[in-house]
Structure formats: C-alpha cells, structure tokens
Design an enzyme around this catalytic site. Structure first.
Site, mmCIF file in Angstrom:
data_model
loop_
_atom_site.group_PDB
_atom_site.id
_atom_site.type_symbol
_atom_site.label_atom_id
_atom_site.label_comp_id
_atom_site.label_asym_id
_atom_site.label_seq_id
_atom_site.Cartn_x
_atom_site.Cartn_y
_atom_site.Cartn_z
ATOM 1 N N LYS A 219 22.695 1.779 -43.635
ATOM 2 C CA LYS A 219 24.164 1.733 -43.677
ATOM 3 C C LYS A 219 24.666 0.411 -43.116
ATOM 4 O O LYS A 219 24.429 0.081 -41.956
ATOM 5 C CB LYS A 219 24.727 2.907 -42.873
ATOM 6 N N ASP B 217 34.409 -0.528 -38.951
ATOM 7 C CA ASP B 217 34.962 0.741 -39.409
ATOM 8 C C ASP B 217 36.232 1.075 -38.637
ATOM 9 O O ASP B 217 36.176 1.484 -37.482
ATOM 10 C CB ASP B 217 33.925 1.852 -39.224
ATOM 11 N N LYS C 68 40.962 5.420 -36.743
ATOM 12 C CA LYS C 68 40.470 5.744 -35.417
ATOM 13 C C LYS C 68 41.485 5.313 -34.368
ATOM 14 O O LYS C 68 42.223 4.341 -34.571
ATOM 15 C CB LYS C 68 39.161 4.996 -35.132
ATOM 16 N N ASP D 118 28.592 -0.505 -36.446
ATOM 17 C CA ASP D 118 28.464 0.500 -37.494
ATOM 18 C C ASP D 118 27.580 0.030 -38.641
ATOM 19 O O ASP D 118 27.350 0.778 -39.589
ATOM 20 C CB ASP D 118 29.844 0.914 -38.015
ATOM 21 N N ASP E 155 37.160 8.435 -42.632
ATOM 22 C CA ASP E 155 36.311 7.941 -41.548
ATOM 23 C C ASP E 155 34.878 8.453 -41.674
ATOM 24 O O ASP E 155 34.033 8.130 -40.852
ATOM 25 C CB ASP E 155 36.902 8.355 -40.193
ATOM 26 N N GLU F 17 32.826 7.579 -44.045
ATOM 27 C CA GLU F 17 32.553 6.682 -45.174
ATOM 28 C C GLU F 17 31.087 6.313 -45.302
ATOM 29 O O GLU F 17 30.626 5.948 -46.385
ATOM 30 C CB GLU F 17 33.397 5.409 -45.035
ATOM 31 N N ARG G 243 28.326 8.031 -45.249
ATOM 32 C CA ARG G 243 27.543 8.861 -46.164
ATOM 33 C C ARG G 243 27.896 8.582 -47.628
ATOM 34 O O ARG G 243 27.085 8.799 -48.526
ATOM 35 C CB ARG G 243 27.717 10.331 -45.813
#
Length: 465
Positions: free
Chosen positions: A231, A236, A243, A254, A313, A315, A317
């Site tokens: 990933k 993010d 967030k 991230d 949030d 995202e 996956r």
C-alpha cells in the site's frame, strides 16, 4: 540512506566482552585487579545492555564490557546489545564471551540497525560515527547487511514527509531500486489508470494534484515466482470522511506497506535469491477536491466486483484490491500484501507486533520460523470466514467499511482476500512506526515482517539455496 556495514575483518579492534550476571564473578576474577576493582566500583551488574568502558593502566581505552542480562530480562525485548552499541566510542570492536550462534546473530544485527541515522532535514548537524563491529564467526554477514540495508531503505521512505514523498517521489525511489539491481519496471499514471482498468486506484487518487499511479517491478528469470504488493498511500487526509488533525499527524507513514515491500525486495535482490520477483505498489494521495470519491459511491473494481464506499478513509483496501486482482492475472506461486491498513490491528497487538493473515498452515509455520531467525515478531490473526457477510452491503458486492464496530482488521483482510484467486496468499496489517526509542529501533519509520518473510521464503517457495 546511511550505509550499514561491519568492520573489516583485518582491522585492529578492541574487545567488547559480553557478560551475563551468572558469569560476572568469573569475568572479574580474570581481569587485572585494578580493572576488576574499577568495574565493581561502577556498580556493574551485567544487566541487559549495560555498558562500562575499561581503561588501561595508562588511562587509554582498553576494552568494554556489556551486560547480557538474564534470560527473563532478555525475553522482555529485542536487540539489548544495541543499547551498548549506541554508547560505545567510534571505532572497531569485536565480541568476546560465551554466546550462542543465535545470540551472536542478534548482536551483530543490533549493531547494524543501531547505526541508522536520519539527518536529511538537519544539514547543520555534524554526522555521528557509529561504533563498528567485526562480524562474529559463524554468522552470515552478507545476509545481515542485506537485512539492514533493506530496513534502512524502509525507514528512510517512511520518515520522509509527504511534501518530499508523494506518488512521484515514491516512484523515483522505486525506479532507483529497480535500476540498482537491473530490474525492469512499468508505471501506469493518471488517467491511463482508467484506460488500463485500475478504476479503484484512480478513484482514490484522482482528487490530488499529484497523479495516482501503479508501480511495477520485475526481477529474476528462473525459479518460483513471488509477488509483493504494498500500500502506497503517501498521505491520507481521510478524504471527505476527513480525519481530525490528530489523526493526520502520522499519515506520512501510510505508505509503510510500500516502503516495507521495497525494503524486502532490496534484501531479496541483494542476496540474489533464486526466484522471480514482482513488486506492485499502488501509489496515491487521499485528499479532498471537487472530484473526490464520496460516501455511498459504488465503484467497479478491476476484478469486476462492485464496492460501496461507506468510508473514504478506508481507501487502502481499495487501491490494494485492484493491485491484488492484477497480481493474480499472471501465474505466481505466492502473493504477499503489506499495508498500514487498520487501527484495529494496533488495538489488537500494539505497535511492536506485525499481525498477519494466512489460510495456509504450512506457509504460516514457515513465517513463524523466519520471524525467530530474523528477530522480527509476527502474530497470526484469522481469516474468519463466518464474518464474510459483514462486508456484503446488499446494494453492491462488497462494503469497504462496514459499520459493525468489531474486528476491523479481520473484515479488512477478508475484503482483500476476495480479490486473490489461485496463489497462496498472506496479508500483513502493519504499523510501520516505532512510537518511542527502542534498542536498534529509533522513534519513527520501521519495517515490520520483512525479515520474517525473508527467512520463510525457502520453505514457502521451495528454494534450493
């Protein structure tokens, strides 16, 4: 990145005696009386990582002694000798004392990992020269150096702020890695993601002024085939489900899954393992703009499964799903995905363990063995099939963020498993960060699971080394 290395085998070096509490009396009796008296006067009790410098009669530095600690104290952590390594004066050192092969390997790796420095944003800071250890007899020095190099790459990538580590900069690092080892690459950017059927990678990253992309590396021409998927969410914000500010403070990390698979790829290629390697990194930035994906949007994935977006949030996956589907379109023996995916995994096991999911008991057993060999702890969590209905919203095939309130890491792993068909599969939900200073692990970016996987690959792939 700083260069981890052992001291040259023929370099003059001072002894670093490693002494356990039960062996302390014998060690003291073998020292000259002034040195023994001095060491006793300092209160040295051979606790794990405790260090004392031993002077010669003329006042120069003669040697050093480090505590090995008791088995119980050593069980409370890893790399205890790194504490001593950090306190040693610069120069060359060699180990002395009764140590098992495993303890020597851990000590040697601790020295290498402790030498990491991240001073990119402090150009005026004078570089500090770490103490260097001669590789102890019986350890695989080349393997340990490859492990440390891969870890340093991972740490550097995670530690770099998103201003300087967006999708384009991650791509540049990816291309440098490929060039270093003669790997081939393919990059799909921006609107071309739609043309080449990566719709969910595009949907997550399209709102950013920094174009989303899929990074692909291929290396090796013979042997079993391994695919790593990481990933690469370079920052993010949470998207429209934004967030809070406190939740964004660590979001430069991230892309820790991408950084970790790149570090692992470095290890594999540096060691020249007899396999064919493929690395896939969906690199995006999840931000807010007029064209950002919205809650309740329904996306059609590369595999054809539809996904209801119940939280922008969640995202990671989404981008991994397209990459995993793509990974399975080419014959491969094993797929391993790594991601900083859920806070639920941190609640379950904290920051120091790398939780993983795997349906294959032999594959999991190989990983557990590799984790012990690489001093890289992992913990198996279940692909609990009875929870499958939780990720099925009714209006679409899948829900990216069911509002169930339980087992968030498990349901995320089940979501990803829907996109893998054919090869053996393992998924890691890592943290990628050390929240407080630890031996050989400075506060900041951290690789997790890579050394464990490296040790497991011979069993997983049937490699003949």
């Amino acid at each position: 990145m700083p260069f981890p290395a052992f001291a040259a085998p023929d370099a003059p070096s001072r002894p670093l005696h490693v002494v356990s509490p039960e062996g302390l009396a014998s060690f003291l009796s073998a020292l000259p009386d002034p040195a023994a008296a001095w060491l006793q006067a300092t209160g040295f009790e051979a606790t794990a990582g405790d260090l004392r410098l031993i002077p010669a009669e003329d006042g120069s530095l003669r040697a050093a002694v480090a505590g090995a600690g008791t088995p119980k104290s050593r069980a409370r952590g890893r790399f205890h000798l790194a504490k001593a390594a950090a306190a040693l004066p610069p120069g060359e050192w060699h180990l002395e004392g009764e140590m098992s092969a495993q303890d020597k390997t851990e000590a040697a790796l601790a020295f290498l990992l402790q030498s990491y420095r991240f001073d990119r944003y402090r150009p005026g800071k004078a570089p500090t020269e770490p103490a260097r250890l001669k590789a102890p007899g019986g350890v695989d020095a080349a393997r340990l150096v490859a492990m440390a190099e891969g870890e340093f790459l991972t740490r550097d990538l995670i530690n770099t702020p998103a201003l300087d580590m967006g999708p384009a900069e991650l791509e540049a690092a990816f291309l440098t890695l490929a060039e270093t080892f003669g790997a081939t690459t393919r990059i799909v950017r921006g609107e071309e993601l739609l043309a080449q059927n990566f719709p969910m990678i595009h949907a997550v990253g399209r709102a950013s002024s920094r174009a989303p992309r899929l990074l692909e590396l291929a290396w090796g021409s013979t042997g079993p085939h391994l695919t790593l998927v990481g990933k690469g969410v370079c920052f993010d914000t949470g998207g429209l489900n934004i967030k809070p500010s406190s939740g964004m403070l660590l979001m430069k990390k991230d892309m820790g899954g991408a950084a970790t698979v790149m570090g692992l790829a470095h290890m594999i290629m540096r060691l020249g393992l007899p396999l064919r390697l493929r690395v896939l990194v969906p690199a995006v930035e999840n931000v807010i703009a007029g064209n950002a994906q919205r809650p309740k949007d329904i996306l059609t994935s590369r595999k054809g499964l539809t996904v209801e977006v119940n939280d922008t949030d969640a995202e990671g996956r989404l981008v991994l799903a397209d990459a995993l589907a793509y990974a399975c379109e080419t014959p491969t023996d094993a797929v391993i995905s790594m991601a900083t995916l859920t806070g639920a995994a941190r609640v379950a096991v904290g920051p120091d363990l790398a939780p993983y999911y795997c349906d294959d008991d032999d594959m999991a057993q190989a990983l557990e063995t590799g984790a012990k060999q690489g001093f890289d702890p992992v913990w198996r969590l279940p692909f609990w099939t009875p929870y499958e209905h939780i990720i099925e919203p009714g209006i679409a095939d899948l829900d990216n963020a069911p509002g169930w309130g339980f087992a968030g890491s498990v349901t995320a792993a089940l979501f990803l498993r829907r996109f893998v068909e054919g090869p053996r599969y393992m998924h890691f939900d890592i943290y990628g960060h050390t929240p407080a200073e630890l031996p050989a692990r400075p506060k900041g970016g951290a690789g997790q699971g890579a050394r464990a996987i490296l040790g497991a690959l011979p069993a997983i792939l049937g490699l003949k080394l």
